[in-house]
Design a protein around this motif. Structure first.
Motif, PDB file in Angstrom:
ATOM      1  N   ARG A  58      36.310  -3.681  23.691  1.00 51.02           N
ATOM      2  CA  ARG A  58      37.323  -4.023  22.687  1.00 51.02           C
ATOM      3  C   ARG A  58      36.674  -4.435  21.362  1.00 51.02           C
ATOM      4  NH1 ARG A  58      39.545  -7.601  25.492  1.00 51.02           N
ATOM      5  NH2 ARG A  58      38.474  -9.408  24.626  1.00 51.02           N
ATOM      6  N   ASN A  59      35.626  -5.256  21.448  1.00 46.86           N
ATOM      7  CA  ASN A  59      34.994  -5.792  20.233  1.00 46.86           C
ATOM      8  C   ASN A  59      34.027  -4.822  19.575  1.00 46.86           C
ATOM      9  OD1 ASN A  59      36.359  -8.227  20.641  1.00 46.86           O
ATOM     10  ND2 ASN A  59      34.708  -9.084  21.885  1.00 46.86           N
ATOM     11  N   PHE A  60      33.396  -3.981  20.408  1.00 45.34           N
ATOM     12  CA  PHE A  60      32.398  -3.025  19.890  1.00 45.34           C
ATOM     13  C   PHE A  60      32.634  -1.663  20.533  1.00 45.34           C
ATOM     14  CE2 PHE A  60      30.500  -7.268  19.893  1.00 45.34           C
ATOM     15  CZ  PHE A  60      30.108  -7.394  18.562  1.00 45.34           C
ATOM     16  N   PRO A  61      33.687  -0.953  20.107  1.00 47.90           N
ATOM     17  CA  PRO A  61      34.013   0.331  20.754  1.00 47.90           C
ATOM     18  C   PRO A  61      32.872   1.338  20.642  1.00 47.90           C
ATOM     19  CG  PRO A  61      35.769  -0.391  19.246  1.00 47.90           C
ATOM     20  CD  PRO A  61      34.591  -1.280  19.005  1.00 47.90           C
ATOM     21  N   ASN A  62      32.842   2.230  21.637  1.00 43.50           N
ATOM     22  CA  ASN A  62      31.864   3.324  21.647  1.00 43.50           C
ATOM     23  C   ASN A  62      30.438   2.843  21.408  1.00 43.50           C
ATOM     24  OD1 ASN A  62      31.315   6.065  22.099  1.00 43.50           O
ATOM     25  ND2 ASN A  62      31.275   6.514  19.911  1.00 43.50           N
ATOM     26  N   GLY A  64      29.282   0.261  20.109  1.00 46.86           N
ATOM     27  CA  GLY A  64      29.011  -0.487  18.885  1.00 46.86           C
ATOM     28  C   GLY A  64      28.248   0.280  17.837  1.00 46.86           C
ATOM     29  N   LEU A  65      28.317   1.610  17.909  1.00 51.72           N
ATOM     30  CA  LEU A  65      27.519   2.435  16.988  1.00 51.72           C
ATOM     31  C   LEU A  65      27.894   2.169  15.531  1.00 51.72           C
ATOM     32  CD1 LEU A  65      27.571   5.850  18.896  1.00 51.72           C
ATOM     33  CD2 LEU A  65      25.862   4.034  19.011  1.00 51.72           C
ATOM     34  N   SER A  66      29.198   1.975  15.278  1.00 48.75           N
ATOM     35  CA  SER A  66      29.639   1.748  13.893  1.00 48.75           C
ATOM     36  C   SER A  66      29.256   0.354  13.397  1.00 48.75           C
ATOM     37  CB  SER A  66      31.158   1.924  13.785  1.00 48.75           C
ATOM     38  OG  SER A  66      31.828   0.946  14.554  1.00 48.75           O
ATOM     39  N   ARG A  67      28.811  -0.507  14.328  1.00 48.45           N
ATOM     40  CA  ARG A  67      28.413  -1.866  13.958  1.00 48.45           C
ATOM     41  C   ARG A  67      26.896  -2.034  13.996  1.00 48.45           C
ATOM     42  NH1 ARG A  67      32.847  -5.201  15.333  1.00 48.45           N
ATOM     43  NH2 ARG A  67      31.612  -7.008  14.648  1.00 48.45           N
ATOM     44  N   GLY A  68      26.188  -0.918  14.111  1.00 42.96           N
ATOM     45  CA  GLY A  68      24.733  -0.963  14.055  1.00 42.96           C
ATOM     46  C   GLY A  68      24.032  -1.225  15.373  1.00 42.96           C
ATOM     47  N   LEU A  69      24.777  -1.227  16.476  1.00 41.37           N
ATOM     48  CA  LEU A  69      24.157  -1.415  17.783  1.00 41.37           C
ATOM     49  C   LEU A  69      23.627  -0.085  18.327  1.00 41.37           C
ATOM     50  CD1 LEU A  69      26.694  -3.737  19.678  1.00 41.37           C
ATOM     51  CD2 LEU A  69      24.536  -4.412  18.621  1.00 41.37           C
ATOM     52  N   SER A 160      30.249  10.628  24.052  1.00 37.87           N
ATOM     53  CA  SER A 160      30.886   9.922  22.940  1.00 37.87           C
ATOM     54  C   SER A 160      29.833   9.300  22.025  1.00 37.87           C
ATOM     55  CB  SER A 160      31.836   8.848  23.461  1.00 37.87           C
ATOM     56  OG  SER A 160      31.154   7.894  24.252  1.00 37.87           O
ATOM     57  N   GLU A 161      28.683   8.925  22.595  1.00 38.76           N
ATOM     58  CA  GLU A 161      27.621   8.375  21.748  1.00 38.76           C
ATOM     59  C   GLU A 161      27.105   9.431  20.771  1.00 38.76           C
ATOM     60  OE1 GLU A 161      23.411   5.945  21.874  1.00 38.76           O
ATOM     61  OE2 GLU A 161      24.087   6.906  23.716  1.00 38.76           O
ATOM     62  N   ALA A 162      26.900  10.652  21.248  1.00 39.89           N
ATOM     63  CA  ALA A 162      26.367  11.714  20.389  1.00 39.89           C
ATOM     64  C   ALA A 162      27.378  12.159  19.338  1.00 39.89           C
ATOM     65  CB  ALA A 162      25.939  12.900  21.242  1.00 39.89           C
ATOM     66  N   VAL A 163      28.639  12.267  19.732  1.00 43.52           N
ATOM     67  CA  VAL A 163      29.671  12.760  18.814  1.00 43.52           C
ATOM     68  C   VAL A 163      30.123  11.668  17.856  1.00 43.52           C
ATOM     69  CG1 VAL A 163      31.976  13.801  18.688  1.00 43.52           C
ATOM     70  CG2 VAL A 163      30.412  14.481  20.495  1.00 43.52           C
ATOM     71  N   GLY A 164      30.059  10.418  18.326  1.00 39.60           N
ATOM     72  CA  GLY A 164      30.466   9.310  17.466  1.00 39.60           C
ATOM     73  C   GLY A 164      31.892   8.860  17.663  1.00 39.60           C
ATOM     74  N   CYS A 165      32.570   9.425  18.650  1.00 43.56           N
ATOM     75  CA  CYS A 165      33.940   8.999  18.943  1.00 43.56           C
ATOM     76  C   CYS A 165      34.218   9.237  20.428  1.00 43.56           C
ATOM     77  CB  CYS A 165      34.954   9.737  18.076  1.00 43.56           C
ATOM     78  SG  CYS A 165      34.831  11.523  18.163  1.00 43.56           S
TER      79      CYS A 165
END
Length: 251
Positions: A58-62, A64-69, A160-165
């Motif tokens: 919930r806090n870091f979807p997928n 956390g890629l968009s949050r730099g994780l 989902s990690e490779a595609v980004g969603c």
């Protein structure tokens, strides 16, 4: 003139559709903790994991890629949070356990192929279908599939990690269709999640099959999914494809 519908692409979910963990998460985590001198109960860890995983998703979807994780950092945090919720006084001291668990879950030995998976994939190949993976998994999936002898069945693997969603985002399904150069009407997706797999793929115009386990289906799902789209086991897929192709002419 109308032509008989012919499927050309099948995309696949992986976890709990083609493969599953050999042991429950709680058992695996608790076993590794005990090996490091920390005694925790399997059931308590299982419950804590579910809570930690939900919160992290919930806090870091997928991952956390968009949050730099990175996906590794994401999973390390899940493990440490799990042990904290399970009552381990110094959860941060469990970092070596978290490292070990990340490596263990990267290994094919932690996973097993579900009954009927390989036979079904071979049957799909014999029909001339393109096969691809569309999974909310991280970068470890390719190696896991290779180690289990399943990677050779697929033309490509999308995570989902490779595609980004993640599924049910339509972009991951559209990416698969684009890579395969196939229209949605000639493609179907197979998975065990009503939201991510069944609804997600249908939203982009694909056909869809829902793999169900021994537990009874939720009544709202059962009422929403045609009987012919429900697979009690993977051995039901090829007959279901026959029925789908016979019932749906396209111009």
């Amino acid at each position: 003139m109308a032509h008989r519908l012919q499927m050309r692409l099948l995309t696949w979910d992986v976890k709990d559709t083609l493969i599953k963990l050999r042991r429950p998460v709680g058992e695996e985590y608790a076993s590794k903790a005990r090996a490091h001198g920390v005694v925790v109960e399997d059931v308590a860890v299982e419950q804590a994991f579910r809570q930690a995983y939900r919160a992290q998703s919930r806090n870091f979807p997928n991952y956390g890629l968009s949050r730099g994780l990175t996906s590794r950092q994401w999973w390390m945090d899940v493990v440490l949070h799990t042990f904290r919720l399970a009552g381990v006084p110094d959860a941060q001291a469990m970092t070596p356990v978290a490292d070990q668990l990340y490596e263990d879950f990267s290994s094919p030995f932690t996973w097993q192929v579900l009954e009927g998976a390989e036979t079904t994939l071979k049957g799909c190949r014999k029909r001339g279908l393109k096969l691809a993976v569309v999974s909310n998994f991280d970068r470890r999936l390719e190696d896991i599939l290779t180690g289990l002898g399943l990677r050779e069945h697929f033309d490509f693997v999308l995570t989902s990690e490779a595609v980004g969603c993640p599924k049910p985002d339509p972009r991951i399904f559209r990416e698969a269709l684009q890579l395969a150069c196939i229209e949605p009407a000639a493609a179907a997706h197979v998975g065990d999640s009503y939201l991510c797999d069944y609804q997600g793929s249908q939203a982009v115009g694909m056909h869809s099959f829902l793999v169900v386990g021994p537990e009874p289906l939720d009544s709202s799902v059962r009422e929403s999914v045609p009987k012919e789209h429900i697979l009690p086991s993977l051995s039901h897929l090829l007959p279901a494809l026959d029925l789908l192709e016979a019932s749906g002419p396209v111009s």
